[in-house]
Design an enzyme around this catalytic site. Structure first.
Site, PDB file in Angstrom:
ATOM      1  N   ASP A  37       0.843  -1.184   0.000  1.00 14.86           N
ATOM      2  CA  ASP A  37       0.000   0.000   0.000  1.00 14.86           C
ATOM      3  C   ASP A  37       0.887   1.245   0.000  1.00 14.86           C
ATOM      4  OD1 ASP A  37      -3.223   0.482   0.996  1.00 14.86           O
ATOM      5  OD2 ASP A  37      -1.834   2.185   1.064  1.00 14.86           O
ATOM      6  N   ASN A  90     -12.674  -3.322   2.898  1.00  9.22           N
ATOM      7  CA  ASN A  90     -13.614  -2.208   2.960  1.00  9.22           C
ATOM      8  C   ASN A  90     -14.564  -2.312   1.771  1.00  9.22           C
ATOM      9  OD1 ASN A  90     -12.284  -1.155   5.226  1.00  9.22           O
ATOM     10  ND2 ASN A  90     -10.836  -0.019   3.947  1.00  9.22           N
ATOM     11  N   GLY A 119     -15.947   2.417   3.815  1.00  9.52           N
ATOM     12  CA  GLY A 119     -14.668   3.101   3.669  1.00  9.52           C
ATOM     13  C   GLY A 119     -13.902   2.729   2.415  1.00  9.52           C
ATOM     14  N   GLN A 120     -14.597   2.142   1.427  1.00 10.12           N
ATOM     15  CA  GLN A 120     -13.916   1.743   0.186  1.00 10.12           C
ATOM     16  C   GLN A 120     -13.710   2.956  -0.704  1.00 10.12           C
ATOM     17  OE1 GLN A 120     -16.000  -1.183  -2.195  1.00 10.12           O
ATOM     18  NE2 GLN A 120     -14.212  -1.559  -3.490  1.00 10.12           N
ATOM     19  N   HIS A 134     -10.220  -5.268  -3.145  1.00  6.92           N
ATOM     20  CA  HIS A 134      -8.869  -5.465  -2.616  1.00  6.92           C
ATOM     21  C   HIS A 134      -8.971  -5.880  -1.162  1.00  6.92           C
ATOM     22  CE1 HIS A 134     -10.053  -1.242  -2.318  1.00  6.92           C
ATOM     23  NE2 HIS A 134      -9.399  -1.190  -1.172  1.00  6.92           N
ATOM     24  N   HIS A 144      -6.971  -5.865   2.304  1.00  7.82           N
ATOM     25  CA  HIS A 144      -5.838  -5.302   3.048  1.00  7.82           C
ATOM     26  C   HIS A 144      -5.270  -6.389   3.967  1.00  7.82           C
ATOM     27  CE1 HIS A 144      -6.799  -0.891   2.393  1.00  7.82           C
ATOM     28  NE2 HIS A 144      -7.999  -1.399   2.180  1.00  7.82           N
TER      29      HIS A 144
HETATM   30  P1  AMP Z   1      -9.737   1.413   0.441  1.00  7.61           P
HETATM   31  O1  AMP Z   1      -9.850   2.723   1.166  1.00  7.61           O
HETATM   32  O2  AMP Z   1     -10.104   0.223   1.268  1.00  7.61           O
HETATM   33  O3  AMP Z   1     -10.471   1.468  -0.886  1.00  7.61           O
HETATM   34  O4  AMP Z   1      -8.198   1.216   0.153  1.00  7.61           O
HETATM   35  C1  AMP Z   1      -7.539   1.746  -0.942  1.00  7.61           C
HETATM   36  C2  AMP Z   1      -6.080   1.672  -0.623  1.00  7.61           C
HETATM   37  O5  AMP Z   1      -5.355   1.795  -1.817  1.00  7.61           O
HETATM   38  C3  AMP Z   1      -5.575   2.769   0.321  1.00  7.61           C
HETATM   39  O6  AMP Z   1      -5.011   2.182   1.473  1.00  7.61           O
HETATM   40  C4  AMP Z   1      -4.559   3.509  -0.532  1.00  7.61           C
HETATM   41  O7  AMP Z   1      -3.451   3.942   0.226  1.00  7.61           O
HETATM   42  C5  AMP Z   1      -4.155   2.463  -1.544  1.00  7.61           C
HETATM   43  N1  AMP Z   1      -3.677   2.942  -2.819  1.00  7.61           N
HETATM   44  C6  AMP Z   1      -4.248   3.852  -3.635  1.00  7.61           C
HETATM   45  N2  AMP Z   1      -3.519   4.013  -4.753  1.00  7.61           N
HETATM   46  C7  AMP Z   1      -2.461   3.156  -4.637  1.00  7.61           C
HETATM   47  C8  AMP Z   1      -1.338   2.847  -5.468  1.00  7.61           C
HETATM   48  N3  AMP Z   1      -1.157   3.441  -6.670  1.00  7.61           N
HETATM   49  N4  AMP Z   1      -0.447   1.931  -5.030  1.00  7.61           N
HETATM   50  C9  AMP Z   1      -0.622   1.334  -3.827  1.00  7.61           C
HETATM   51  N5  AMP Z   1      -1.657   1.579  -3.010  1.00  7.61           N
HETATM   52  C10 AMP Z   1      -2.549   2.482  -3.404  1.00  7.61           C
END
Ligand code: AMP
Ligand code: ZN
Length: 115
Positions: free
Chosen positions: A30, A88, A94-95, A101, A103
């Site tokens: 991340d 999420n 919180g998505q 994805h 985490h």
């Molecule tokens: P969510 O809030 O559950 O949708 O998580 C999205 C996650 O993607 C967040 O933790 C961001 O920090 C991560 N994220 C967004 N863009 C990138 C990227 N280009 N490379 C790695 N992580 C990313």
């Protein structure tokens, strides 16, 4: 899917710090880690969230949970002390990225309930 950042990462149009990859799945660090280990595991084929899963996703989701998450947790050194797995889902979940994805977080003690 056009304009999906995680599809672009899966297709190598955007770089990522990959920690595991096979034909179905990519796991990468991340960008804004919330723990010493913070890896995202995605199916390469676009699906928006858990809400959109159907029987056609059984193989990839089983693969993620039965093989990829335990393997990456072990390789990242968080399997013995424990870790957290989060998906999420939707706005109140919180998505922020609308490509499913998982985490994988570890390397510190987690709090409950999450914010
Ligand atoms: P969510 O809030 O559950 O949708 O998580 C999205 C996650 O993607 C967040 O933790 C961001 O920090 C991560 N994220 C967004 N863009 C990138 C990227 N280009 N490379 C790695 N992580 C990313
Ligand atoms: Zn996508």
């Amino acid at each position: 899917m056009a304009d999906c950042i995680f599809c672009k990462i899966a297709n190598k149009e955007i770089p990522s710090a990959a920690v595991y990859e096979d034909d179905m799945v990519l796991a990468f660090k991340d960008l804004e880690p919330q723990a010493p280990v913070h890896v995202l595991v995605i199916p390469k084929k676009h699906v928006e969230s858990i809400k959109e899963l159907d029987d056609s996703h059984k193989d990839v989701m089983g693969h993620i949970f039965c093989k990829v998450l335990p393997r990456v947790a072990k390789e990242q050194g968080i399997d013995e002390k424990g870790f957290r797995v989060v998906a999420n889902t939707g706005d109140e979940g919180g998505q922020t990225v609308k490509h499913l994805h998982i985490h994988l977080l570890g390397g510190r003690s987690m709090q409950w309930p999450p914010g």
